[in-house]
Design an enzyme around this catalytic site. Structure first.
Site, PDB file in Angstrom:
ATOM      1  CB  CYS A 136      -0.934   0.004   1.193  1.00 56.86           C
ATOM      2  SG  CYS A 136      -0.081  -0.246   2.756  1.00 56.86           S
ATOM      3  CG  HIS A 147      -0.747   4.525   3.396  1.00 54.85           C
ATOM      4  ND1 HIS A 147      -1.346   4.474   4.625  1.00 54.85           N
ATOM      5  CD2 HIS A 147      -0.176   3.301   3.199  1.00 54.85           C
ATOM      6  CE1 HIS A 147      -1.161   3.267   5.168  1.00 54.85           C
ATOM      7  NE2 HIS A 147      -0.457   2.539   4.317  1.00 54.85           N
ATOM      8  CG  ASN A 191      -4.518   2.625   4.322  1.00 55.68           C
ATOM      9  OD1 ASN A 191      -5.221   3.631   4.412  1.00 55.68           O
ATOM     10  ND2 ASN A 191      -4.469   1.726   5.274  1.00 55.68           N
ATOM     11  CB  THR A 192      -8.028  -0.772   3.565  1.00 54.20           C
ATOM     12  OG1 THR A 192      -9.120   0.138   3.612  1.00 54.20           O
ATOM     13  CG2 THR A 192      -7.189  -0.661   4.819  1.00 54.20           C
TER      14      THR A 192
HETATM   15  N1  LIG Z   1       2.499  -2.476   5.525  1.00 51.27           N
HETATM   16  C1  LIG Z   1       1.561  -1.436   5.276  1.00 51.27           C
HETATM   17  C2  LIG Z   1       0.273  -1.993   4.781  1.00 51.27           C
HETATM   18  C3  LIG Z   1       0.320  -2.052   3.310  1.00 51.27           C
HETATM   19  O1  LIG Z   1       0.035  -2.994   2.609  1.00 51.27           O
HETATM   20  C4  LIG Z   1       1.344  -0.580   6.498  1.00 51.27           C
HETATM   21  O2  LIG Z   1       1.819  -1.009   7.572  1.00 51.27           O
HETATM   22  O3  LIG Z   1       0.763   0.496   6.383  1.00 51.27           O
END
Ligand SMILES: N[C@@H](CC=O)C(=O)O
Length: 363
Positions: free
Chosen positions: A158, A253, A338-339
């Site tokens: 993400c 993000h 991000n999700t």
């Molecule tokens: N590892 C990331 C998740 C993304 O896939 C996070 O911790 O934000």
């Protein structure tokens, strides 16, 4: 009789698994046929297993409430009941690789949110708008696995989704060096503020393994399928350095990035390239495809998480604050969900692409 493809979700009870459930509850091409999790949850109904830890908006969708969870390790029991699976299972990397390959070998395609197979050379790591042609490598993977139908495909981390789409739109100007600092939401760690109260009003300057992913994964995405090597060869003409920071945000993000280019684009060239960037998902009209993949925002205080994270149902990328820099050529800020785009949504769009390309079919 339904013509939708039957999908199983393994790792269905965690944060990403729940997002899969939410997105697939009403999907035009796929129907949830089976849910699976660890042996510990197996035998419970989905509603019982997520009681007190359902983290999505709204209630648990009706159609999964009474589904009984399978043990995700029971490949022989699960594979015949589904056309393909989404994997959000949380095991260590070696066990994840083994389990996902076991499904592939049971002739059941796997579209995974996990990082375990991202660097397996014949596993495509796909952002459908950017590298849809990387699925060509599946023929070599099937050769290696001895399958006719099964394979593993993955989506990237993400963290990269807030700056990699913009850099992809700008590949024509030959980016050579990039600094990307990411400000990552707590849901990326599978948490809410209730589970992680120390994140209230806090910033943590460390996310295990994240910087290596942020620096490396875009290079595989910009790589090409090498028919002699039967593998994806990553690009080597851009160097990325990164710092990844956890911030007190639930979803979204943000990335602050600096770029040097070999060519000399103007600001208008860069904005035009962002706004006109479109790909196979838009051409094919995939159900999860945003109409506008990347938008450029002119206001000085955008993109903002609260206002902009759900752009295009969380599948679009917002870019702003593009300006010249004293050390680098240009700098900008990007935001992605991000999700949605960064996890389950990106995997669902990847499965839609694989279906449209004929890699995922009804058994
Ligand atoms: N590892 C990331 C998740 C993304 O896939 C996070 O911790 O934000």
């Amino acid at each position: 009789m339904s013509e939708k493809l039957r999908v199983g979700i393994i790792g269905a009870t965690g944060m990403v698994g729940q997002r899969f459930i939410k997105i697939l509850a009403d999907h035009p091409w796929f129907e949830i046929a089976l849910v699976a999790a660890s042996a510990h949850s197996a035998g419970k109904t989905y509603a019982e297993a997520v009681k007190g830890r359902w983290k999505m908006e709204g209630d648990v969708p009706e159609q999964v409430k009474d589904m009984v969870l399978h043990d995700a390790a029971n490949v022989d029991e699960i594979a015949p009941q589904v056309d393909f699976i989404f994997s959000a299972i949380k095991l260590d990397k070696a066990d994840t690789r083994k389990l996902e390959e076991a499904y592939a070998k049971a002739e059941t395609p796997v579209v995974s949110n996990n990082s375990a197979h991202r660097w397996t050379p014949d596993v495509p790591m796909v952002i459908p708008e950017i590298n849809p042609d990387h699925t060509d490598v599946i023929k070599y993977q099937r050769e290696r696995l001895g399958t006719s139908r099964g394979f593993v495909a993955v989506k990237p981390n993400c963290s990269i989704q807030s700056y990699t789409p913009a850099l992809s739109a700008w590949r024509q100007f030959e980016p050579t060096q990039v600094i990307a600092t990411t400000y990552q939401a707590i849901s990326g760690a599978g948490k809410t503020f209730k589970d992680w109260p120390e994140m209230e009003g806090n910033v943590i300057p460390y996310i295990a393994g994240e910087e290596a992913k942020s620096e490396g994964e875009p290079l595989k995405i910009w790589g090409h399928v090498d028919d002699e090597k039967k593998a994806i060869v990553p690009a080597d003409d851009t160097v990325i350095t990164s710092q990844c920071i956890r911030v007190p945000v639930l979803y979204g993000h943000t990335a602050a990035a600096f770029v040097n280019f070999r060519k000399n684009p103007t600001k208008q060239d860069l904005i035009d390239a962002l706004e006109s960037y479109t790909g196979e998902p838009q051409r094919l009209g995939l159900p999860s495809a945003p109409k506008q993949f990347i938008r450029y925002m002119t206001e000085d205080d955008r993109p903002q998480v609260r206002l902009d994270v759900n752009y295009e149902h969380g599948m679009g990328i917002s870019i702003g604050r593009l300006r010249e820099d004293k050390i680098f050529d240009w700098k900008f800020v990007g935001l992605s969900h991000n999700t949605a785009r960064g996890a389950a949504g990106g995997a669902v769009e990847c499965a839609e692409l694989l279906k449209a390309q004929g890699y995922i079919t009804a058994k």
